[in-house]
Structures are given as C-alpha cells and as structure tokens.
Design an enzyme around this catalytic site. Structure first.
Site, short mmCIF file in Angstrom:
data_model
loop_
_atom_site.label_atom_id
_atom_site.label_comp_id
_atom_site.label_asym_id
_atom_site.label_seq_id
_atom_site.Cartn_x
_atom_site.Cartn_y
_atom_site.Cartn_z
CB SER A 1 -0.72 0.13 1.42
OG SER A 1 0.09 -0.58 1.89
CG HIS B 1 -1.16 -5.36 2.12
ND1 HIS B 1 -0.02 -5.50 3.49
CD2 HIS B 1 -0.76 -3.97 1.31
CE1 HIS B 1 0.37 -3.64 3.59
NE2 HIS B 1 0.19 -3.03 2.69
CG HIS C 1 5.88 -9.02 8.00
ND1 HIS C 1 7.17 -8.29 7.55
CD2 HIS C 1 4.92 -8.48 8.00
CE1 HIS C 1 6.58 -6.20 6.95
NE2 HIS C 1 4.83 -7.22 7.57
NE ARG D 1 3.01 -4.15 11.92
CZ ARG D 1 2.56 -4.28 11.06
NH1 ARG D 1 1.36 -3.00 10.13
NH2 ARG D 1 2.85 -4.77 9.91
CG ASP E 1 -3.21 -8.02 8.89
OD1 ASP E 1 -3.95 -6.74 9.00
OD2 ASP E 1 -2.77 -8.18 7.98
N1 CMX Z 1 0.95 -19.78 6.11
C1 CMX Z 1 1.51 -20.76 4.92
N2 CMX Z 1 2.59 -19.87 4.28
C2 CMX Z 1 3.12 -19.42 4.84
C3 CMX Z 1 2.78 -18.69 5.78
C4 CMX Z 1 2.14 -18.11 5.96
N3 CMX Z 1 1.64 -17.80 7.14
N4 CMX Z 1 3.64 -16.86 5.37
C5 CMX Z 1 4.63 -17.38 4.29
N5 CMX Z 1 4.63 -18.87 3.98
C6 CMX Z 1 5.14 -19.91 2.54
C7 CMX Z 1 4.69 -18.54 1.26
O1 CMX Z 1 3.56 -18.53 0.87
C8 CMX Z 1 6.19 -19.05 0.98
O2 CMX Z 1 5.14 -20.38 -0.15
P1 CMX Z 1 6.15 -20.86 -1.32
O3 CMX Z 1 7.41 -21.27 -1.43
O4 CMX Z 1 5.11 -21.99 -1.85
O5 CMX Z 1 5.86 -19.94 -2.22
C9 CMX Z 1 6.95 -19.86 1.33
O6 CMX Z 1 6.61 -19.38 2.93
C10 CMX Z 1 8.35 -18.26 2.23
O7 CMX Z 1 7.57 -16.97 1.98
P2 CMX Z 1 8.57 -16.27 2.82
O8 CMX Z 1 9.43 -15.89 2.03
O9 CMX Z 1 8.68 -16.39 4.39
O10 CMX Z 1 8.11 -14.28 2.59
P3 CMX Z 1 6.69 -13.83 1.58
O11 CMX Z 1 7.42 -12.84 2.47
O12 CMX Z 1 7.04 -14.38 0.60
O13 CMX Z 1 5.22 -13.95 2.16
C11 CMX Z 1 3.58 -12.89 3.47
C12 CMX Z 1 5.01 -13.12 2.92
C13 CMX Z 1 2.82 -11.98 4.68
C14 CMX Z 1 2.67 -12.05 2.42
C15 CMX Z 1 3.74 -14.11 3.62
O14 CMX Z 1 4.29 -14.83 5.05
C16 CMX Z 1 1.77 -15.18 4.23
O15 CMX Z 1 1.06 -14.93 3.51
N6 CMX Z 1 1.28 -14.23 5.23
C17 CMX Z 1 -0.23 -15.17 5.58
C18 CMX Z 1 -0.73 -13.48 4.45
C19 CMX Z 1 -0.30 -12.63 5.93
O16 CMX Z 1 -0.36 -12.49 6.66
N7 CMX Z 1 -0.61 -11.16 5.35
C20 CMX Z 1 -0.61 -10.62 6.32
C21 CMX Z 1 0.99 -9.56 6.20
C22 CMX Z 1 0.74 -8.28 6.92
C23 CMX Z 1 0.10 -7.32 6.39
O17 CMX Z 1 0.79 -6.48 5.44
O18 CMX Z 1 -1.30 -6.48 6.82
#
Ligand code: CMX
Length: 466
Positions: A273, A303, A349, A358, A404
């Site tokens: 964002s 996000h 994250h 947070r 979140d």
């Molecule tokens: N549950 C399951 N799998 C997860 C995970 C979770 N909470 N967090 C990361 N992973 C997975 C990723 O999907 C990725 O899988 P692939 O290799 O198959 O694509 C792998 O672990 C590596 O990811 P990463 O490098 O640890 O994390 P990213 O930087 O790619 O993604 C985020 C970060 C936040 C998108 C991810 O942790 C996620 O999807 N979390 C759940 C959604 C969430 O809570 N989002 C809110 C974030 C805060 C915000 O912006 O508001």
C-alpha cells in the site's frame, strides 16, 4: 528564561527534544504553529540535506542485485527513500526513530486517555518532531472542519450495492474525491514544480479528514445501522470515527481506535500500500488517485485483507473445534490449513523475523481491557502453537504473528463484528503514512518511478557464460 515558567508540561517536553528557536518562540503567542508552517521551515533544510547526500554518496553502490531478487518480489532490494518509518527485521517498526512503546509514552493523549492520538503520530511522521497538546488539538479541529464529503461522493457510496466489498466502495469514494483536488487544479493552472507540496499538503489534509465520513457511510449502508451523526468539531479524529460507526459511547473502543490508527499508519516504504501510493504519486497523480490505488493493494489477502481472513479463519476454527479447543485440535487445524495449500492468515512477514510489535501492542491492550475474552484466549493459544507448526512445515521464513493476527479480535469484542469492514479501518490508518510520503516526495521533487524489467530470455543470455 523567565518565559519557561509559564510553559505547560507538553511545551516543556518539546523544549527538551530541542526544536529550533523559531518553533520555541511560538509558545509566547496564543496560536500554536501549524503543521504547514512547520513544514515550510523544514523543507528547504531537507532539500539541502538530500543535495549534500547525493553530492557525496550519489555514485556509491548498495551492493549486488541477484537474479533471485528479480524473480522474488524484489525482497530486500534497496530501491526507495522514506524517512517516516523504518522497519528492522528483528525489532519491528520505528516511526521517525521511535518504537511503538515510545510513541505511546511520548505522543499527546486525549484527556483521561492513555493511547496516543493519531493526530500526533501524523505530525511526527511529517516533521520528525513530537507536537504539543495544543498543536494536536488544532489538527483535530482542522480535520473536523474539513471532514464533509461532496454530495456526489455521498451519492456514489449510497449507490454501491451492499454486496460490493467495503474496500471496493472505499477505493471508489477516495478516487472520486479527485474531483476536488487542489493539486490537480493547480497543475492545470501551471503551478511551478517547487510549489507542488503546498496543494499536495492541502489534498492530504482533506483526504485524511474525509475518511471517517467515508468509512462511516459505508459501514452504515452495508451493515444497516442507521443515520450518520454529524462530526463533532470539539472532539478528536478517533472519537469522530468511532461515533460515525456507532461506537462513540464506548470510551475503550475510542482508545482502541487511537492505538489502531497509530500502529497501522506506516510500515516503511516498500509494503504494497505504501509503495503503490508513492509510485502512483510519482506520476503526479493527485493524493486521492494515489491513495485510491494504495487501497486497492491493501485489499489483497496477503496484505491488509489478512485481518478479515484471520477472523474468518478463527470463526471457522471455533465452529469446527468448539469454544475451548485442545492444543492438539488447534495444531491439527493449522496443519489442515497448510495441507490445503492455504496460508495461515496473520502469520509470516516479508521483512519481519520476530513477533510484530504491532501484535504485541494489541495483545497488551487486550490484557488490559479484555483479559478473559474467549476469542482473545484462542489467539493466545494459537500464538503458542502456530510458529512451531510453521517452522516444522519449513517454508515460511518468519513463523511469528503480524499485525493482522490480533486486530479483529479486539474489534469483535467491542461489537464491530463485521469482518469485511476490518480492512477499511486499516485503510483509514494507512492514509496517514501514504499522505506523509506524498507530501515529502513532492517537496523533495521525487521523480517518476521507472525501474527496469527484464525478460527471462534476456536473463539467460546475460548469464550464459558466467
Ligand atoms: N502460512 C503458510 N505459508 C506461508 C506463510 C503463512 N503464514 N507465510 C509464508 N508462507 C510461505 C509462502 O507462501 C511461501 O511459499 P511458496 O514458496 O510456496 O511461495 C514461503 O512460505 C516463503 O514465504 P516467505 O518468504 O516467508 O514470505 P513472503 O515474503 O513471500 O510473504 C506474507 C509474506 C506476509 C505474504 C506471508 O507470510 C503470508 O502469506 N502470510 C499470511 C498472510 C498475512 O498474514 N498477510 C499480512 C501481512 C501483514 C500485512 O501486510 O498486513
């Protein structure tokens, strides 16, 4: 020194943090210095500062860019400038150098309140300085006076079908405010580049001021809870937002919103964002267009929409496992989520590698206000189990909770149970950070963003013999 004796406590605090003499002098008069006046003093100094940095270091390199970074969502790529907040992977966010507990301690509060007023956080983001109580009060009043929506924007919101997601309605309404943009008008009239920041500042103040009325109107239209009250110009921003949503009589909810808006406001420059707002703003799209784009990014489940997803996930868990599930049952539910190819919402994250402060701030609020709530207890139970499961699954680089994972539980406790609305509140808060960036980007003459993209074929050729 004689004048020091008549300074209030908050004025003395500012004296301690060492504002320049000009800022100090304004205490002698009855009107506090405004945010725009202070900015006008700070901008020329920062322009010189940036010039000096570029003259001395402009040709130096941060390091290598790897092919994995190009394919991997640009993680860790140093590519953006933003002074408002910096995210440390281990420690979490600092707003202009201050941690969340420091902001809670130092920023002005409402009479009788203990959470920081977001007005003060905005001042801090924009200037790097802690405002006085009087400056914060003046900002509350200014936003209240700017809060009214143009009639056609009210009509646009009213014409949205209640089945349209609140975030889509939010983005449509914010985008439509571009009709009133001072910057778009000034640009058409041929404003000089060095003056851009003035009308952008005005638009940003209008944007923030109008968000409670937009959010309140969407909430009441979609969830059918009656007529909107008027903005109370004697009250702070969070009170007015709470009141428009129908929770003005719950002081603890108002306090929650003060904390909520403060901690969700900014998370350095690279998140979806914040970066979207900056990127779109770099095309000289006005702040309403730029922030409308930010909202569309915030509406994604990876996000900001994650706060909605967390609550949905918790509710499904409760209906499947009952109100007080065993640790084994919770562990099994988390594994089922992962095995179903879904993410555990609220965990992980892109930058953080520890529990998000947070999350911790919200947990502390819950411990103070709702320690025995069953949903809060479930969130605490998941905190003890999910990181272990995510580590065992072996994919997520960060197994700890993010912002979140906690917010929806607090909102639910006070009766704001409509989870599709949660990201709208995140959006109201994120406007503070995006607006502060837009003001500074235009003040510093930030250029159009235009990174280079490569095809896979080009990458193969480039490294064929290396
Ligand atoms: N549950 C399951 N799998 C997860 C995970 C979770 N909470 N967090 C990361 N992973 C997975 C990723 O999907 C990725 O899988 P692939 O290799 O198959 O694509 C792998 O672990 C590596 O990811 P990463 O490098 O640890 O994390 P990213 O930087 O790619 O993604 C985020 C970060 C936040 C998108 C991810 O942790 C996620 O999807 N979390 C759940 C959604 C969430 O809570 N989002 C809110 C974030 C805060 C915000 O912006 O508001």
């Amino acid at each position: 020194m004689a004048s020091l004796r008549v300074l209030s406590r908050s004025q003395l605090r500012i004296a301690r943090v060492g504002l320049p003499h000009t800022a100090f002098r304004c205490y002698a008069t009855s009107k506090p210095q405004t945010l725009k006046e202070r900015l006008a003093e700070l901008i020329p100094k920062e322009i010189d500062n940036v010039k000096a940095i570029r003259a001395e270091h402009g040709k130096k390199a941060f390091g290598q860019v790897t092919v994995d970074q190009v394919y991997g969502g640009m993680r860790g790529l140093p590519a953006l400038l933003w002074d408002g907040s910096v995210l440390d992977a281990e420690e979490g966010i600092r707003f202009r150098g201050k941690t969340i507990p420091e902001c809670q301690a130092e920023l002005p509060k409402a009479p009788g309140g203990s959470e920081p007023l977001p007005e003060g956080l905005f001042w801090l983001l924009v200037t790097g300085e802690v405002p006085t109580d009087a400056q914060v009060k003046a900002l509350s009043q200014e936003w209240a006076h700017r809060a009214a929506l143009p009639e056609f924007v009210e009509e646009i919101i009213d014409r949205c079908p209640p089945s349209l997601h609140p975030m889509s309605q939010f983005s449509i309404a914010v985008t439509a405010l571009n009709h009133e943009s001072a910057f778009a008008k000034a640009y058409q009239e041929g404003i000089s580049k060095k003056d851009y920041w003035g009308p952008v500042f005005e638009d940003c103040m209008d944007l923030i001021a109008k968000l409670p009325n937009i959010a309140g109107r969407i909430y009441r239209n979609v969830f059918g809870s009656g007529k909107l009250p008027a903005i109370d110009t004697s009250k702070d921003y969070s009170y007015n937002l709470a009141n428009l949503l129908g929770f003005g009589d719950k002081e603890a909810f108002v306090e929650l919103l003060r904390l909520y808006i403060t901690i969700h406001s900014d998370h350095e420059g690279g998140n979806v964002s914040a970066h979207t707002g900056k990127l779109v703003g770099s095309a000289l799209s006005d702040p309403f267009l730029a922030f409308g784009a930010s909202l569309n990014g915030l509406a994604g489940p990876l996000h900001g929409l994650a706060n909605q997803e967390v609550l949905l996930w918790l509710m499904k868990m409760k209906s499947k496992l009952g109100d007080a599930p065993t640790d084994e049952a919770v562990r099994g539910y988390i594994w089922d989520t992962l095995n179903g190819g879904q993410v555990v919402p609220g965990y992980g994250h892109a930058v953080l590698r520890k529990t998000d402060p947070r999350y911790t701030a919200q947990r502390e609020f819950a411990l103070k206000h709702l320690p025995n709530d069953s949903l809060f207890k479930l969130v605490g139970q998941i905190y003890n189990i999910a990181p272990e499961v995510l580590l065992e699954a072996g994919k997520a680089k960060n197994p700890w909770p993010n912002v979140d994972a906690h917010s929806g539980v607090l909102l639910t406790y006070y009766g704001l149970t409509q989870m599709q609305f949660y990201t709208v509140l995140f959006g109201v808060s994120r406007a503070f950070g995006v607006a502060a960036q837009l003001i500074w980007d235009r003040a510093l003459g930030a250029p159009l963003e235009r990174p280079k993209s490569y095809s896979s074929e080009a990458i193969k050729k480039m490294f064929a013999n290396k």
